[in-house]
Motif scaffolding. Sequence first.
Motif, mmCIF file in Angstrom:
data_model
loop_
_atom_site.group_PDB
_atom_site.id
_atom_site.type_symbol
_atom_site.label_atom_id
_atom_site.label_comp_id
_atom_site.label_asym_id
_atom_site.label_seq_id
_atom_site.Cartn_x
_atom_site.Cartn_y
_atom_site.Cartn_z
ATOM 1 N N HIS A 8 0.861 -1.171 0.000
ATOM 2 C CA HIS A 8 0.000 0.000 0.000
ATOM 3 C C HIS A 8 0.903 1.227 0.000
ATOM 4 O O HIS A 8 1.965 1.220 0.620
ATOM 5 C CB HIS A 8 -0.928 0.006 1.219
ATOM 6 C CG HIS A 8 -2.001 1.029 1.113
ATOM 7 N ND1 HIS A 8 -1.844 2.314 1.570
ATOM 8 C CD2 HIS A 8 -3.247 0.959 0.585
ATOM 9 C CE1 HIS A 8 -2.952 2.989 1.325
ATOM 10 N NE2 HIS A 8 -3.818 2.195 0.733
ATOM 11 N N ASP A 11 -0.344 3.654 3.868
ATOM 12 C CA ASP A 11 -0.790 3.055 5.114
ATOM 13 C C ASP A 11 -0.431 1.572 5.141
ATOM 14 O O ASP A 11 0.314 1.102 4.296
ATOM 15 C CB ASP A 11 -2.305 3.264 5.284
ATOM 16 C CG ASP A 11 -2.668 4.737 5.446
ATOM 17 O OD1 ASP A 11 -2.005 5.419 6.248
ATOM 18 O OD2 ASP A 11 -3.599 5.201 4.775
ATOM 19 N N HIS A 61 -15.052 -2.954 12.289
ATOM 20 C CA HIS A 61 -14.471 -1.614 12.408
ATOM 21 C C HIS A 61 -14.583 -1.114 13.853
ATOM 22 O O HIS A 61 -13.612 -0.584 14.406
ATOM 23 C CB HIS A 61 -15.158 -0.650 11.441
ATOM 24 C CG HIS A 61 -14.515 0.690 11.388
ATOM 25 N ND1 HIS A 61 -14.813 1.688 12.289
ATOM 26 C CD2 HIS A 61 -13.565 1.192 10.549
ATOM 27 C CE1 HIS A 61 -14.089 2.753 12.007
ATOM 28 N NE2 HIS A 61 -13.326 2.478 10.952
ATOM 29 N N SER A 65 -11.394 -0.415 16.302
ATOM 30 C CA SER A 65 -11.263 0.941 16.839
ATOM 31 C C SER A 65 -11.222 0.913 18.363
ATOM 32 O O SER A 65 -10.430 1.624 18.986
ATOM 33 C CB SER A 65 -12.416 1.824 16.350
ATOM 34 O OG SER A 65 -12.364 1.967 14.946
ATOM 35 N N VAL A 110 -0.413 3.439 14.891
ATOM 36 C CA VAL A 110 -1.641 3.375 14.107
ATOM 37 C C VAL A 110 -2.569 4.466 14.622
ATOM 38 O O VAL A 110 -2.866 4.520 15.810
ATOM 39 C CB VAL A 110 -2.305 1.986 14.211
ATOM 40 C CG1 VAL A 110 -3.654 1.974 13.493
ATOM 41 C CG2 VAL A 110 -1.384 0.908 13.645
ATOM 42 N N LYS A 111 -3.011 5.337 13.720
ATOM 43 C CA LYS A 111 -3.879 6.456 14.099
ATOM 44 C C LYS A 111 -5.349 6.077 14.089
ATOM 45 O O LYS A 111 -6.150 6.664 14.803
ATOM 46 C CB LYS A 111 -3.654 7.629 13.160
ATOM 47 C CG LYS A 111 -2.244 8.183 13.209
ATOM 48 C CD LYS A 111 -2.073 9.264 12.173
ATOM 49 C CE LYS A 111 -0.625 9.686 12.064
ATOM 50 N NZ LYS A 111 -0.409 10.588 10.941
ATOM 51 N N SER A 114 -9.331 2.459 8.862
ATOM 52 C CA SER A 114 -9.990 3.056 7.701
ATOM 53 C C SER A 114 -11.212 2.236 7.282
ATOM 54 O O SER A 114 -11.234 1.013 7.412
ATOM 55 C CB SER A 114 -9.018 3.140 6.532
ATOM 56 O OG SER A 114 -9.662 3.644 5.391
ATOM 57 N N TYR A 116 -11.999 2.438 4.126
ATOM 58 C CA TYR A 116 -11.714 2.230 2.713
ATOM 59 C C TYR A 116 -11.509 0.740 2.412
ATOM 60 O O TYR A 116 -10.629 0.097 2.972
ATOM 61 C CB TYR A 116 -10.472 3.018 2.283
ATOM 62 C CG TYR A 116 -10.172 2.853 0.815
ATOM 63 C CD1 TYR A 116 -10.890 3.557 -0.131
ATOM 64 C CD2 TYR A 116 -9.198 1.967 0.387
ATOM 65 C CE1 TYR A 116 -10.637 3.402 -1.477
ATOM 66 C CE2 TYR A 116 -8.936 1.796 -0.961
ATOM 67 C CZ TYR A 116 -9.654 2.520 -1.887
ATOM 68 O OH TYR A 116 -9.408 2.344 -3.224
ATOM 69 N N LEU A 132 -7.407 -1.666 6.374
ATOM 70 C CA LEU A 132 -6.402 -0.635 6.185
ATOM 71 C C LEU A 132 -6.199 0.114 7.500
ATOM 72 O O LEU A 132 -7.132 0.695 8.046
ATOM 73 C CB LEU A 132 -6.858 0.327 5.090
ATOM 74 C CG LEU A 132 -5.864 1.370 4.615
ATOM 75 C CD1 LEU A 132 -4.642 0.721 3.986
ATOM 76 C CD2 LEU A 132 -6.530 2.295 3.602
ATOM 77 N N ASP A 134 -4.596 3.226 9.310
ATOM 78 C CA ASP A 134 -4.070 4.565 9.034
ATOM 79 C C ASP A 134 -2.857 4.797 9.928
ATOM 80 O O ASP A 134 -2.966 4.718 11.146
ATOM 81 C CB ASP A 134 -5.115 5.638 9.335
ATOM 82 C CG ASP A 134 -6.315 5.549 8.398
ATOM 83 O OD1 ASP A 134 -6.129 5.202 7.221
ATOM 84 O OD2 ASP A 134 -7.439 5.823 8.855
#
Length: 135
Positions: A8, A11, A61, A65, A110-111, A114, A116, A132, A134
């Motif tokens: 990628h 990221d 997700h 998170s 890792v922020k 994603s 996406y 993915l 970020d």
Amino acid sequence: MSFIEKDHTADILMHIRAPDITGLFADAGQALMKTMYRGTAKPVQEVSVTVTGRTLEELLHAFLSELLYESEVQNVVFSTFEFQIEDGKVSAILRGEPFDAKIHGGGTEVKGISWYGLSIRKEQNEYTCDVLFDV
């Protein structure tokens, strides 16, 4: 554990495979922890989390998170995951140990997770997805 990093441009993209949904969630959690930290963590500390969502993608997700948040806030490197997945809800027990720079340092920050390309697919006898991170 079945995940590989794919190329990628900016990221970190992980391709995850597992025979069932709980395995897919666990391997996604492992992929996140292996990206953020080096070394291994002993399952000596426990944190319980619950997330909700309308689809499996929303649940994955939300779980990743929450895992990212709990790891950063509690300063814990998680190594094992136990799940109960129902319609619209994931309850998980996360086990790990406090971060020690000598053991776990050297990973990638890792922020966030994603949306996406996040799509869970059933292919023959396994579930797959690309996630993915970020950075």
